[in-house]
Scaffold this motif. Sequence first.
Motif, mmCIF file in Angstrom:
data_model
loop_
_atom_site.group_PDB
_atom_site.id
_atom_site.type_symbol
_atom_site.label_atom_id
_atom_site.label_comp_id
_atom_site.label_asym_id
_atom_site.label_seq_id
_atom_site.Cartn_x
_atom_site.Cartn_y
_atom_site.Cartn_z
ATOM 1 N N SER A 61 4.005 -6.021 24.959
ATOM 2 C CA SER A 61 4.259 -7.323 24.379
ATOM 3 C C SER A 61 3.247 -7.691 23.310
ATOM 4 N N VAL A 62 1.972 -7.419 23.580
ATOM 5 C CA VAL A 62 0.930 -7.728 22.596
ATOM 6 C C VAL A 62 1.177 -6.956 21.304
ATOM 7 N N PHE A 63 1.522 -5.689 21.428
ATOM 8 C CA PHE A 63 1.750 -4.872 20.239
ATOM 9 C C PHE A 63 3.076 -5.212 19.558
ATOM 10 N N LYS A 64 4.034 -5.758 20.298
ATOM 11 C CA LYS A 64 5.262 -6.234 19.667
ATOM 12 C C LYS A 64 4.968 -7.403 18.736
ATOM 13 N N ILE A 65 4.078 -8.281 19.156
ATOM 14 C CA ILE A 65 3.693 -9.421 18.310
ATOM 15 C C ILE A 65 2.954 -8.933 17.074
ATOM 16 N N ILE A 66 1.995 -8.025 17.281
ATOM 17 C CA ILE A 66 1.210 -7.507 16.157
ATOM 18 C C ILE A 66 2.100 -6.774 15.162
ATOM 19 N N SER A 67 2.970 -5.889 15.670
ATOM 20 C CA SER A 67 3.827 -5.109 14.763
ATOM 21 C C SER A 67 4.845 -6.003 14.067
ATOM 22 N N GLY A 68 5.294 -7.072 14.739
ATOM 23 C CA GLY A 68 6.207 -8.006 14.095
ATOM 24 C C GLY A 68 5.566 -8.692 12.908
ATOM 25 N N TYR A 69 4.302 -9.085 13.065
ATOM 26 C CA TYR A 69 3.565 -9.708 11.956
ATOM 27 C C TYR A 69 3.346 -8.707 10.825
ATOM 28 N N LEU A 70 2.918 -7.482 11.183
ATOM 29 C CA LEU A 70 2.600 -6.483 10.166
ATOM 30 C C LEU A 70 3.839 -6.027 9.397
ATOM 31 N N THR A 71 4.984 -5.938 10.096
ATOM 32 C CA THR A 71 6.190 -5.471 9.400
ATOM 33 C C THR A 71 6.663 -6.492 8.366
ATOM 34 N N ASP A 72 6.490 -7.787 8.661
ATOM 35 C CA ASP A 72 6.822 -8.806 7.664
ATOM 36 C C ASP A 72 5.816 -8.811 6.521
ATOM 37 N N ARG A 73 4.562 -8.646 6.852
ATOM 38 C CA ARG A 73 3.502 -8.670 5.834
ATOM 39 C C ARG A 73 3.631 -7.490 4.871
ATOM 40 N N SER A 74 3.943 -6.309 5.429
ATOM 41 C CA SER A 74 4.040 -5.112 4.588
ATOM 42 C C SER A 74 5.414 -4.944 3.956
ATOM 43 N N GLY A 75 6.430 -5.602 4.527
ATOM 44 C CA GLY A 75 7.786 -5.422 4.035
ATOM 45 C C GLY A 75 8.407 -4.104 4.442
ATOM 46 N N ARG A 76 7.777 -3.396 5.382
ATOM 47 C CA ARG A 76 8.268 -2.101 5.826
ATOM 48 C C ARG A 76 8.589 -2.139 7.308
ATOM 49 N N ARG A 77 9.662 -1.441 7.704
ATOM 50 C CA ARG A 77 10.035 -1.314 9.113
ATOM 51 C C ARG A 77 9.849 0.120 9.626
ATOM 52 N N ARG A 78 10.262 1.088 8.813
ATOM 53 C CA ARG A 78 10.369 2.479 9.265
ATOM 54 C C ARG A 78 9.064 3.083 9.779
ATOM 55 N N PRO A 79 7.913 2.913 9.106
ATOM 56 C CA PRO A 79 6.690 3.563 9.611
ATOM 57 C C PRO A 79 6.340 3.156 11.038
ATOM 58 N N TYR A 80 6.560 1.899 11.380
ATOM 59 C CA TYR A 80 6.253 1.438 12.726
ATOM 60 C C TYR A 80 7.222 2.041 13.745
ATOM 61 N N VAL A 81 8.474 2.172 13.342
ATOM 62 C CA VAL A 81 9.475 2.764 14.223
ATOM 63 C C VAL A 81 9.136 4.234 14.495
ATOM 64 N N VAL A 82 8.784 4.971 13.441
ATOM 65 C CA VAL A 82 8.471 6.397 13.589
ATOM 66 C C VAL A 82 7.251 6.613 14.481
ATOM 67 N N TRP A 83 6.171 5.918 14.196
ATOM 68 C CA TRP A 83 4.942 6.136 14.957
ATOM 69 C C TRP A 83 5.057 5.618 16.384
ATOM 70 N N GLY A 84 5.799 4.557 16.578
ATOM 71 C CA GLY A 84 5.973 4.027 17.930
ATOM 72 C C GLY A 84 6.716 4.986 18.838
ATOM 73 N N TYR A 85 7.824 5.528 18.345
ATOM 74 C CA TYR A 85 8.572 6.493 19.150
ATOM 75 C C TYR A 85 7.764 7.768 19.386
ATOM 76 N N THR A 86 7.002 8.194 18.390
ATOM 77 C CA THR A 86 6.208 9.420 18.534
ATOM 78 C C THR A 86 5.142 9.278 19.613
ATOM 79 N N LEU A 87 4.431 8.150 19.626
ATOM 80 C CA LEU A 87 3.373 7.944 20.610
ATOM 81 C C LEU A 87 3.926 7.946 22.033
ATOM 82 N N SER A 88 5.026 7.242 22.255
ATOM 83 C CA SER A 88 5.628 7.215 23.589
ATOM 84 C C SER A 88 6.102 8.588 24.021
ATOM 85 N N SER A 89 6.677 9.339 23.088
ATOM 86 C CA SER A 89 7.197 10.668 23.410
ATOM 87 C C SER A 89 6.080 11.628 23.814
ATOM 88 N N LEU A 90 4.894 11.437 23.262
ATOM 89 C CA LEU A 90 3.764 12.291 23.614
ATOM 90 C C LEU A 90 3.151 11.920 24.965
#
Length: 409
Positions: A61-90
């Motif tokens: 939940s904490v990281f959902k809030i942080i990533s939500g703020y960062l994705t709006d600030r950066s205007g990007r969605r994909r990098p967070y999606v890629v790295w998030g799925y990769t970390l969990s998969s490992l």
Amino acid sequence: MKRSILRNISPTVIALGAVSFLTDLSSEMIYPLLPLFLSTVLGAGAFAIGLIEGVAEMTASVFKIISGYLTDRSGRRRPYVVWGYTLSSLARPLIGLVRMWPLVLVLRFVDRIGKGVRTSPRDALIADVTDLRFRGWAYGFHRAMDHAGAIAGPLVAVLLLKVFDVSLRTVFLLSALPAALVVLIVVMFVKERGPAGAATDAVASESGKQGETSPQTPGQGTGHGSLRDFRLFMFAVVVFTLGNSTDAFLLLRLNHAGVDGTGVALLWSAFHIVKMVSTLLGGKISDRVGRKPMVITGWIYYAVIYLLFAFLETRGVLITTFLLYGVYFGLTEPVERAWVASLVPQKLMGRAFGYYNGAIGIASLPASLIFGLIWQKWGYEYAFVTGGLFALLGCVLISGVKEERRAEV
């Protein structure tokens, strides 16, 4: 036929659906067996199970809030999606190597960081590339694919346990195979169409209507509510979530009623069949009848299910009640997400999903701890009744949120 069914769902949403399917295939090879692994192999009690799941969800939940703020600030969605799925998969398959339950807590913590990083940007990306009129359908499709993976996961686990006679630890380690496919698909096929806040052309092209701009494109339709409504919506969601502890307790209740490990895994798979069908239909229905009546109905339904779990004793009736519990998700999961997307302008979409997803996870820690403590001190009956009462209080609060004006479908 395929074109007819998926004509209003973008290729990006379809790819995210495939990723969710494989992610849940991997995670659900583990999750329904985890309470048994913790209690019988590692010696953990009800409080430890509640602590592990509560901390895991709060971390996400904490990281959902942080990533939500960062994705709006950066205007990007994909990098967070890629790295998030990769970390969990490992991280997730490594649970099969641990010898003490605190190490499960650590790995669940890392796994949930990945979930937190990806979830809000992913939900915002779905809204970015989907016409306002079909958001319920898009979120319903995505959640249905997620639940389809949860159907396959326990079945694969049972196959490995019964046919190939492998250990619980080996099942957990083999979950790395679908996890590897997740990384491959998300890197190759998940796309974004320019920065967040400029998705009108993306919606037109990805929905199969090139050259045609919808009058209900994201951020420009009639569906936006006020920030007051969003705040009240969030408060109601938090109150409801305080009674919505981890489903591991439902599995533990079934186990106490006489359902063994294999039975729990099979029931978990059947449960997700109900969830898959109900979320697919529920999201689409909400595009027509509205979000508010669907959510209120779902929360009342949840309260009834929890009260039944408190007072029913017969194993067969409890199994039926558990399967019926899956309908609740169709009434709420895609509908709440579509409602969030309609309550804020697109430039705040990532943050809105961050607050929504984050608040649910943060409230999950006290929810699971309270449930576990009440169960341990007074018994499961009081724990389930408490959950049902929180759900009913949430219904009272969310009734004050104004329903968005629906577009014609």
